[in-house]
Design a protein around this motif. Structure first.
Motif, short mmCIF file in Angstrom:
data_model
loop_
_atom_site.label_atom_id
_atom_site.label_comp_id
_atom_site.label_asym_id
_atom_site.label_seq_id
_atom_site.Cartn_x
_atom_site.Cartn_y
_atom_site.Cartn_z
N ILE A 81 87.78 -22.25 8.02
CA ILE A 81 88.67 -22.92 8.97
C ILE A 81 88.72 -24.41 8.67
N ALA A 82 87.56 -25.01 8.42
CA ALA A 82 87.50 -26.44 8.13
C ALA A 82 88.29 -26.78 6.88
N LYS A 83 88.25 -25.90 5.89
CA LYS A 83 88.94 -26.16 4.62
C LYS A 83 90.45 -26.00 4.74
N VAL A 84 90.91 -24.99 5.50
CA VAL A 84 92.35 -24.72 5.55
C VAL A 84 93.07 -25.51 6.62
N SER A 85 92.33 -26.05 7.61
CA SER A 85 92.98 -26.70 8.74
C SER A 85 93.87 -27.85 8.32
N HIS A 86 93.43 -28.64 7.35
CA HIS A 86 94.17 -29.84 6.98
C HIS A 86 95.21 -29.58 5.90
N SER A 87 95.38 -28.33 5.51
CA SER A 87 96.43 -27.99 4.55
C SER A 87 97.65 -27.45 5.31
N THR A 88 98.70 -27.15 4.55
CA THR A 88 99.89 -26.54 5.16
C THR A 88 100.01 -25.08 4.76
N ALA A 89 98.98 -24.54 4.11
CA ALA A 89 99.03 -23.17 3.59
C ALA A 89 99.10 -22.16 4.73
N ASN A 90 99.85 -21.05 4.48
CA ASN A 90 99.84 -19.94 5.42
C ASN A 90 98.49 -19.26 5.39
N VAL A 91 98.07 -18.75 6.54
CA VAL A 91 96.75 -18.12 6.65
C VAL A 91 96.91 -16.73 7.24
N LEU A 92 96.18 -15.78 6.69
CA LEU A 92 96.14 -14.42 7.22
C LEU A 92 94.74 -14.15 7.75
N ILE A 93 94.66 -13.79 9.03
CA ILE A 93 93.36 -13.50 9.65
C ILE A 93 93.27 -12.00 9.85
N SER A 94 92.24 -11.40 9.29
CA SER A 94 92.04 -9.96 9.42
C SER A 94 90.79 -9.68 10.25
N GLY A 95 90.69 -8.46 10.75
CA GLY A 95 89.53 -8.09 11.54
C GLY A 95 89.88 -7.09 12.61
N GLU A 96 88.88 -6.42 13.13
CA GLU A 96 89.08 -5.41 14.16
C GLU A 96 89.56 -6.07 15.46
N SER A 97 90.10 -5.27 16.36
CA SER A 97 90.52 -5.78 17.67
C SER A 97 89.32 -6.33 18.42
N GLY A 98 89.52 -7.47 19.07
CA GLY A 98 88.45 -8.05 19.88
C GLY A 98 87.50 -8.94 19.13
N THR A 99 87.79 -9.26 17.86
CA THR A 99 86.86 -10.09 17.09
C THR A 99 87.15 -11.58 17.20
N GLY A 100 88.26 -11.94 17.85
CA GLY A 100 88.55 -13.37 18.05
C GLY A 100 89.54 -13.94 17.06
N LYS A 101 90.51 -13.14 16.63
CA LYS A 101 91.48 -13.62 15.63
C LYS A 101 92.35 -14.75 16.19
N GLU A 102 92.78 -14.62 17.45
CA GLU A 102 93.61 -15.69 18.02
C GLU A 102 92.80 -16.96 18.23
N LEU A 103 91.52 -16.83 18.58
CA LEU A 103 90.66 -18.01 18.70
C LEU A 103 90.56 -18.74 17.36
N ALA A 104 90.44 -17.97 16.28
CA ALA A 104 90.38 -18.57 14.96
C ALA A 104 91.69 -19.29 14.63
N ALA A 105 92.82 -18.67 15.01
CA ALA A 105 94.12 -19.30 14.77
C ALA A 105 94.23 -20.62 15.54
N LYS A 106 93.77 -20.63 16.78
CA LYS A 106 93.81 -21.84 17.58
C LYS A 106 92.88 -22.91 17.02
N ALA A 107 91.73 -22.47 16.50
CA ALA A 107 90.80 -23.43 15.89
C ALA A 107 91.46 -24.10 14.68
N ILE A 108 92.19 -23.32 13.88
CA ILE A 108 92.91 -23.88 12.73
C ILE A 108 93.93 -24.92 13.22
N HIS A 109 94.71 -24.55 14.24
CA HIS A 109 95.75 -25.46 14.75
C HIS A 109 95.16 -26.73 15.32
#
Length: 462
Positions: free
Chosen positions: A157-185
């Motif tokens: 997250i720290a590495k990709v946050s300051h770039s403009t690259a598209n990111v794909l977050i994978s994982g089972e339901s309930g693992t916090g994918k949206e939290l990770a997306a918000k952390a990136i933003h």
């Protein structure tokens, strides 16, 4: 809470007049006879507002203003003087004064300016608080855990946050994918622009295009006015496409065009609109498998999968369970205080449970215990399914006694020592957690460490 005001003036009559006036308005008022006296008081006490004369012996009011804005930038300052000049007013405003009052002044004018200065200060502080709350919630602290797998997530997250690259977050339901997306933003240069999230699987196929790209007036029955879509709402910020694998193939093609051309059209519209939006997508399905099956476009997959972040399941990072339990307990419990929040037996049950719903399920379990009135999370407040899994014994691998026989005690000692080492590793060296992992008391665990001469190997563990 009553605002605290400091009146600074070398004239006693002016200080006392303002003190009486402001005290009558409900403020807590202190007085200082010089700028030096004011700085001394401010080193001991916080003031919401300082009202200072400009012309004073020694350190002047303008110099005092500069010191205040350096040492206590949230404190509002009003300047008062009998000799108002345009140059002084400009300098004071540049240094951060809220306003400038010339003597003689009207009582009502002072009351209004004091009230407005304090209101502005409150708005600034509230804005700072909200920004800090957003950062706290959606920065890395929004993701709980110190396990190796979660540290890898933080690093990505720290590495990709300051770039403009598209990111794909994978994982089972309930693992916090949206939290990770918000952390990136919220750790990116786009953090002050909108974060817009949409679940692609929750919108009917007939509506998803209009939802993403908006529509023009008259585009279809019921389109009575132009309506911006999510891409326009997320302008300059981040668009989070959750469950991207549910997107119909036709919409996948249109999304691909947006990613390639950085522009789109509203449904029924004839004008191309620019799309200054960063895309973060997520899926709990295997998109590579969908590509092979022909249900997901390969070219879109590679456009989205510039950087992939995999969110580990809770069973993969069981050592984070105590920290997560504490976090959710503090979130839902209405009582406060220190002490034990979960019994060793309940924590052991959670360690053994498989958590098909991952972190979301753990949060629900903790909330359930709080709702049921448990000040300490124990076995009684946990669902039967969790308690039953704790009771079920895990089968051991089959083994046979060698033909030449074996030293049973030596074998058991070796196995016991190995399990003690593993428990310490999984608990990060924290002995109390390691004891819980093995379902024993802390005293028994310490006894076994001493038995194998391991007590001194990790003096810092507690």
């Amino acid at each position: 809470m009553r605002a605290r005001v400091l009146v600074v003036d070398d004239e006693l009559s002016m200080r006392e007049f303002l003190a009486i006036l402001l005290d009558g308005e409900g403020y807590l008022v202190d007085q200082a006879e010089s700028a030096e006296d004011a700085l001394s008081r401010m080193a001991q006490e916080y003031y919401d507002l300082v009202i200072s004369d400009v012309s004073m012996p020694g350190l002047g009011g303008i110099e005092l203003l500069g010191r205040i804005k350096t040492d206590s930038p949230d404190t509002a300052v009003l300047m008062i003087t009998a000799f108002t000049t345009a140059e002084q007013a400009v300098e004071a405003m540049k240094l951060g004064a809220y306003d400038y009052i010339g003597k003689p002044f009207k009582v009502e004018e002072v009351k209004v300016l004091v009230r407005k200065a304090l209101e502005k200060r409150s708005l600034v502080q509230e804005n700072k608080r909200l920004k800090a709350e957003v950062q706290e919630r959606f920065g890395f602290s929004g993701l709980i855990g110190k396990s190796k797998l979660m540290r890898e997530v933080y690093d990505l997250i720290a590495k990709v946050s300051h770039s403009t690259a598209n990111v794909l977050i994978s994982g089972e339901s309930g693992t916090g994918k949206e939290l990770a997306a918000k952390a990136i933003h919220y750790n990116s240069p786009r953090k002050n622009a909108p974060f817009v999230a949409v679940n692609c699987g929750a919108i009917p196929d007939t509506l998803i295009e209009s939802e993403l790209f908006g529509h023009a007036k008259g585009a279809f029955t019921g389109a009575f006015a132009d309506r911006p879509g999510l891409f326009e709402q997320a302008e300059g910020g981040t668009l989070f496409l959750d469950e991207i694998g549910e997107l119909p193939l036709l919409l996948q093609a249109k999304l691909l065009r947006v990613l390639q051309e950085r522009e789109f059209r509203r449904v029924g519209g004839g004008v191309s609109l620019k799309a200054d939006v960063r895309i973060v997508a997520a899926s709990n399905r295997n998109l590579e498998e969908q590509v092979r099956e022909g249900t997901f476009r390969e070219d879109l997959f590679y456009r989205l999968n510039v950087v992939q972040i995999r969110m580990p399941s809770l069973k993969e990072r069981g050592e984070d369970i105590p920290a997560l339990v504490e976090h959710f307990y503090k979130k839902y419990a209405i009582w406060s205080g220190s002490g034990e929040i979960i019994t060793p037996e309940a924590l052991h049950a959670l360690f053994n449970y498989q958590f098909p719903g991952n972190v979301r399920e753990l949060e629900n379990l903790v909330e359930r215990c709080v709702v049921l009135g448990s000040r300490v999370i124990n076995l009684d407040c946990l669902p039967q399914s969790v308690r039953e899994q704790r009771i079920a014994a895990r089968p051991c691998s089959e083994m046979e006694i060698p033909d030449e026989g074996m030293d049973l005690q030596a074998f058991l000692d070796t196995l016991e020592r190995k399990l003690l080492v593993q428990a310490l590793e999984k608990s990060g060296g924290v002995k109390k957690r390691a004891a819980v992992l093995l379902g024993m008391t802390f005293r028994s665990f310490r006894y076994r460490l001493a038995k194998f001469g391991m007590e001194d190997e990790d003096q810092d563990a507690t």
